[in-house]
Design an enzyme around this catalytic site. Structure first.
Site, PDB file in Angstrom:
ATOM      1  N   SER A   1      27.002 -10.358   5.794  1.00 55.41           N
ATOM      2  CA  SER A   1      26.603 -11.168   6.956  1.00 55.41           C
ATOM      3  C   SER A   1      26.503 -10.340   8.231  1.00 55.41           C
ATOM      4  O   SER A   1      25.735 -10.660   9.140  1.00 55.41           O
ATOM      5  CB  SER A   1      27.630 -12.269   7.211  1.00 55.41           C
TER       6      SER A   1
ATOM      7  N   PRO B   1      34.798 -13.272   6.566  1.00 53.26           N
ATOM      8  CA  PRO B   1      35.890 -12.293   6.674  1.00 53.26           C
ATOM      9  C   PRO B   1      35.824 -11.393   7.909  1.00 53.26           C
ATOM     10  O   PRO B   1      36.659 -10.509   8.065  1.00 53.26           O
ATOM     11  CB  PRO B   1      35.723 -11.455   5.402  1.00 53.26           C
TER      12      PRO B   1
ATOM     13  N   ASP C   1      28.163 -18.942  12.322  1.00 55.55           N
ATOM     14  CA  ASP C   1      27.629 -18.684  10.977  1.00 55.55           C
ATOM     15  C   ASP C   1      28.386 -19.552   9.968  1.00 55.55           C
ATOM     16  O   ASP C   1      28.646 -19.134   8.852  1.00 55.55           O
ATOM     17  CB  ASP C   1      27.800 -17.182  10.669  1.00 55.55           C
TER      18      ASP C   1
ATOM     19  N   LYS D   1      21.761 -22.758   7.956  1.00 64.47           N
ATOM     20  CA  LYS D   1      21.515 -22.757   6.500  1.00 64.47           C
ATOM     21  C   LYS D   1      20.650 -23.972   6.179  1.00 64.47           C
ATOM     22  O   LYS D   1      20.963 -25.081   6.633  1.00 64.47           O
ATOM     23  CB  LYS D   1      22.827 -22.872   5.716  1.00 64.47           C
TER      24      LYS D   1
HETATM   25  C1  LIG Z   1      29.081 -17.285   5.741  1.00 64.40           C
HETATM   26  S1  LIG Z   1      30.777 -17.297   6.093  1.00 64.40           S
HETATM   27  C2  LIG Z   1      30.806 -16.481   7.638  1.00 64.40           C
HETATM   28  C3  LIG Z   1      30.681 -15.012   7.525  1.00 64.40           C
HETATM   29  C4  LIG Z   1      30.946 -14.348   8.846  1.00 64.40           C
HETATM   30  N1  LIG Z   1      29.864 -14.574   9.789  1.00 64.40           N
HETATM   31  C5  LIG Z   1      31.112 -12.863   8.670  1.00 64.40           C
HETATM   32  O1  LIG Z   1      30.233 -12.109   9.090  1.00 64.40           O
HETATM   33  O2  LIG Z   1      32.123 -12.448   8.114  1.00 64.40           O
HETATM   34  C6  LIG Z   1      31.065 -18.940   6.537  1.00 64.40           C
HETATM   35  C7  LIG Z   1      32.456 -19.205   7.057  1.00 64.40           C
HETATM   36  O3  LIG Z   1      32.430 -20.491   7.671  1.00 64.40           O
HETATM   37  C8  LIG Z   1      33.730 -20.986   7.579  1.00 64.40           C
HETATM   38  N2  LIG Z   1      33.708 -22.414   7.901  1.00 64.40           N
HETATM   39  C9  LIG Z   1      33.075 -23.424   7.268  1.00 64.40           C
HETATM   40  N3  LIG Z   1      33.326 -24.586   7.917  1.00 64.40           N
HETATM   41  C10 LIG Z   1      34.103 -24.276   8.971  1.00 64.40           C
HETATM   42  C11 LIG Z   1      34.685 -25.033  10.023  1.00 64.40           C
HETATM   43  N4  LIG Z   1      34.497 -26.352  10.124  1.00 64.40           N
HETATM   44  N5  LIG Z   1      35.429 -24.381  10.942  1.00 64.40           N
HETATM   45  C12 LIG Z   1      35.615 -23.046  10.878  1.00 64.40           C
HETATM   46  N6  LIG Z   1      35.086 -22.279   9.907  1.00 64.40           N
HETATM   47  C13 LIG Z   1      34.351 -22.894   8.966  1.00 64.40           C
HETATM   48  C14 LIG Z   1      34.160 -20.644   6.159  1.00 64.40           C
HETATM   49  O4  LIG Z   1      35.578 -20.620   6.052  1.00 64.40           O
HETATM   50  C15 LIG Z   1      33.538 -19.262   5.987  1.00 64.40           C
HETATM   51  O5  LIG Z   1      34.501 -18.262   6.234  1.00 64.40           O
END
Ligand SMILES: C[S@@+](CC[C@H](N)C(=O)[O-])C[C@H]1O[C@@H](n2cnc3c(N)ncnc32)[C@H](O)[C@@H]1O
Length: 379
Positions: free
Chosen positions: A224, A252, A306, A335
């Site tokens: 990402s 992460p 994201d 998405k």
């Molecule tokens: C695609 S990953 C993000 C990757 C991140 N941009 C990176 O570069 O490492 C999506 C993240 O969104 C988080 N997520 C989903 N719903 C969420 C929420 N309501 N609040 C906070 N985080 C959330 C998930 O735990 C996941 O870690």
């Protein structure tokens, strides 16, 4: 996962010349290159702005558009590369294709004093695994080498003005010779001086693909990270030392890492763990909170988001941030999650108008998959 589509797709026009080949009417046409599987999305995007154009996908990753080029020279969401004023070339061998390409190139190189460059590629040249690349990627390499040899042997004066694309900037116009190989006996060729679009950017850009400008970082916590690195390039602005970012859905830690590397302070919101080098960073504050509900106590410079949530939920979140004046700029990844791209683009247009987002960029980045990235840098 890649979306596959039938070819041709969209509206096709009968060919008037009676020759076998591309089913386009006589006259100018433009080539647009998109990610494989996104032809219908690109056709929909062009058709919404130019309902009178004839459009079809010649091969996976290519959309051809009838008519003149100038109004098409904007930044498209789904098109990564543009071949203005293209012509179809049917040649049975590498040798005859190089002869044809050479004759066409000689004309423009004799007329223009500008530096020039060329690219011979397949539409999927940068993913290296598409069907066209597998079929004729090797041929594209042979044509490129033979064309270069021809120019070095017979056109030494022109070669004095030749530049590799890496040495060209998107500020100085240049001549671009493009040959897009679609099948063993079918190519489209586009030649001409680059020109500025309404956003002041040179079209076509010197680089074959903006994703190639992103530098690899062995320390990057995840893939990402590269989406955000590409978004900074597209936006023409990145966080500055001392700026404050909120990164929603941070784990992460790729996006947070990207902003930290630029000297920004980051509030990283995610219930999941960040890589320790990210969470231990002195300018990172990891909050295990719900990113959908989180709002900062003071206005921040950048909202980064994201999160894997439904597209309209992401846009609703952005709307709340803009309404409350919580950020000066943003990069938000949306998405699709099965939703039709055109309805998402319509919702983004509403936000643009409502909040006067003059510098809003919307891109299906090279590093995006089933998603797009929108950005509006702080001014
Ligand atoms: C695609 S990953 C993000 C990757 C991140 N941009 C990176 O570069 O490492 C999506 C993240 O969104 C988080 N997520 C989903 N719903 C969420 C929420 N309501 N609040 C906070 N985080 C959330 C998930 O735990 C996941 O870690």
């Amino acid at each position: 996962m890649k979306r596959k589509s039938e070819n041709p797709v969209g509206r096709t026009a009968p060919r008037k010349t009676g020759k076998p080949g591309l089913p386009l009417p006589a006259g100018p046409f433009q080539g647009l290159i998109c990610a494989e599987g996104w032809e219908e999305a690109l056709i929909g995007e062009v058709a919404r702005r130019f309902p009178d154009r004839q459009l079809f996908s010649a091969k996976a990753g290519v959309v051809l558009v009838s008519g003149n080029v100038a109004p098409l020279m904007k930044s498209w969401v789904f098109a990564r590369e543009v071949l203005p004023d293209a012509i179809e070339v049917n040649e049975p061998s590498v040798k005859t294709l190089v002869q044809s390409l050479g004759k066409l190139a000689d004309g423009i190189l004799d007329r223009s004093p500008l530096p020039w460059t060329f690219r011979v590629q397949t539409p999927d040249a940068w993913t290296l695994d598409g069907d066209v690349y597998v079929e004729v990627g090797g041929r594209a390499g042979l044509v490129a080498a033979a064309f270069r040899e021809r120019m070095e042997t017979f056109r030494r004066r022109a070669m004095e003005r030749y530049r590799d694309w890496q040495t060209l900037s998107d500020r100085q116009p240049f001549v671009l010779v493009q040959c897009l190989i679609l099948a063993r006996d079918l190519a489209i060729v586009s030649l001409g001086e680059t020109f500025r679009n309404i956003a002041g950017r040179l079209v076509p850009a010197p680089w074959p693909n903006p994703g190639l400008l992103v530098k690899s970082d062995p320390m990057a916590p995840c893939r990402s990270y590269y989406k955000l690195e590409e978004a900074w390039i597209e936006a023409g602005r990145e966080p500055r030392p001392g700026e404050v970012c909120v990164d929603l859905g941070a784990a992460p830690g790729g996006w947070t890492w990207s902003a930290l590397q630029r000297g920004a302070a980051v509030v990283a919101v995610d219930a999941a763990d960040l890589e320790s080098k990210v969470s231990d960073h002195p300018r990172c504050n990891h909050l295990r909170e719900n990113g959908y509900a989180y709002l900062p106590p003071r206005k921040v410079d950048w909202l980064l988001c994201d999160m894997i949530v439904k597209p309209l939920a992401t846009l609703g979140l952005l709307e709340r941030w803009l309404e409350g004046g919580h950020c000066r700029g943003f990069v938000v990844n949306i998405k699709f999650r099965g939703k039709d791209p055109s309805s998402i683009l319509a919702s983004i247009d509403e936000l643009r108008e409502r909040f006067g987002l003059l510098n809003l960029g919307i891109r299906h980045l090279f590093h995006d998959r089933n998603e797009i990235t929108i950005f509006s840098p702080p001014v």
